[in-house]
Scaffold this motif. Sequence first.
Motif, PDB file in Angstrom:
ATOM      1  N   VAL A  94       0.865  -1.177   0.000  1.00  0.00           N
ATOM      2  CA  VAL A  94       0.000   0.000   0.000  1.00  0.00           C
ATOM      3  C   VAL A  94       0.907   1.234   0.000  1.00  0.00           C
ATOM      4  N   PRO A  95       1.189   1.792  -1.181  1.00  0.00           N
ATOM      5  CA  PRO A  95       2.071   2.955  -1.257  1.00  0.00           C
ATOM      6  C   PRO A  95       1.409   4.219  -0.714  1.00  0.00           C
ATOM      7  N   GLY A  96       2.229   5.225  -0.488  1.00  0.00           N
ATOM      8  CA  GLY A  96       1.736   6.522  -0.046  1.00  0.00           C
ATOM      9  C   GLY A  96       1.284   7.377  -1.221  1.00  0.00           C
ATOM     10  N   LEU A  97       1.199   8.683  -0.995  1.00  0.00           N
ATOM     11  CA  LEU A  97       0.675   9.595  -2.012  1.00  0.00           C
ATOM     12  C   LEU A  97       1.532   9.674  -3.269  1.00  0.00           C
ATOM     13  N   ASN A 146     -11.235   8.154   0.183  1.00  0.00           N
ATOM     14  CA  ASN A 146     -12.216   7.085  -0.025  1.00  0.00           C
ATOM     15  C   ASN A 146     -11.890   6.261  -1.264  1.00  0.00           C
ATOM     16  N   ALA A 147     -11.424   6.897  -2.332  1.00  0.00           N
ATOM     17  CA  ALA A 147     -11.044   6.156  -3.536  1.00  0.00           C
ATOM     18  C   ALA A 147      -9.849   5.248  -3.239  1.00  0.00           C
ATOM     19  N   ARG A 148      -8.924   5.736  -2.443  1.00  0.00           N
ATOM     20  CA  ARG A 148      -7.758   4.915  -2.088  1.00  0.00           C
ATOM     21  C   ARG A 148      -8.159   3.728  -1.212  1.00  0.00           C
ATOM     22  N   VAL A 149      -9.090   3.945  -0.293  1.00  0.00           N
ATOM     23  CA  VAL A 149      -9.578   2.854   0.559  1.00  0.00           C
ATOM     24  C   VAL A 149     -10.286   1.809  -0.304  1.00  0.00           C
ATOM     25  N   ARG A 150     -11.100   2.265  -1.250  1.00  0.00           N
ATOM     26  CA  ARG A 150     -11.774   1.314  -2.157  1.00  0.00           C
ATOM     27  C   ARG A 150     -10.753   0.539  -2.992  1.00  0.00           C
ATOM     28  N   ALA A 180       4.837   1.661   7.987  1.00  0.00           N
ATOM     29  CA  ALA A 180       6.099   2.399   8.047  1.00  0.00           C
ATOM     30  C   ALA A 180       5.904   3.893   7.847  1.00  0.00           C
ATOM     31  N   ALA A 181       6.498   4.676   8.729  1.00  0.00           N
ATOM     32  CA  ALA A 181       6.552   6.142   8.629  1.00  0.00           C
ATOM     33  C   ALA A 181       5.181   6.795   8.484  1.00  0.00           C
ATOM     34  N   SER A 205       3.895   5.691   4.748  1.00  0.00           N
ATOM     35  CA  SER A 205       3.459   7.080   4.765  1.00  0.00           C
ATOM     36  C   SER A 205       1.931   7.172   4.737  1.00  0.00           C
ATOM     37  N   ALA A 206       1.365   7.902   3.781  1.00  0.00           N
ATOM     38  CA  ALA A 206      -0.093   8.033   3.716  1.00  0.00           C
ATOM     39  C   ALA A 206      -0.765   6.679   3.506  1.00  0.00           C
ATOM     40  N   GLY A 207      -0.033   5.693   2.982  1.00  0.00           N
ATOM     41  CA  GLY A 207      -0.573   4.344   2.873  1.00  0.00           C
ATOM     42  C   GLY A 207      -0.966   3.779   4.227  1.00  0.00           C
TER      43      GLY A 207
END
Length: 188
Positions: free
Chosen positions: A13-16, A49-53, A95-96, A72-74
Amino acid sequence: MNKLQTAATVLIVPGLREHVAEHWQTLLEARLEKVRSVPPLETDKLDCNARVRAIQHQLEQIDGPVILVAHSAGVLMVAHWAAQFSRPIKGALLAAPPDLEAAWPANYPSPETLRSSGWDPLPTGPLPFRSLVAASTNDHLASLDAATRLAQGWGAELLNLGDVGHLNPAAGFGHWPEAEALILELDR
C-alpha cells in the motif's frame, strides 16, 4: 534472484507518491513471490475514499492470508480501510505514518486539503490485526511522539528505527532489508 517466500500474500500500500522506482516498497515487491500492490489512482489522487476502495478491490482478488505493507499516507489508508471493512489480515507493517496535525513542508498537501479529501478525522482505535509501526526519530512528516501515539491508539507495536528520515529514497532508502525480516516475522 531467489524470491522471498511467504505463506501470506503481501499487499503493498504505497503513499501519495505511489510507485517510485527506487522506493523500498517497489524493490520489495520485485523480491516477493506472493505479492500484489494497490495501483496508482487515475483521477483525484488525494481522495482518501477512492484509495480505501482500491485497497478493498485488491483484497477481494486475494485468497488466503494477507500481510499489509504500507508506507506514509498508505498507513493512514490502512487505518481508514480497517474502520470501514472487515477481512482477516495476518499482520501489517506500517512504516513512517505521517501526522495529520503536523506542519508539513510546502510540497505536501495542506491539512485543510487532506481534511476536505476525507483523511481527517483519522481512525485511531485498535486495529483488528497485529501491526508493527516503524517510525523515525527525524521524520519531517511526524515526530516520534506522534508516531508513538498512533501506534498506541492502533494497539500496534512501535519500532523505533532511529534517524531514518521518512524512510524513502530522499532519506537514503531504496532497499530496506529490515522490511523483509519484519514481513517474515508477521508471516509466522
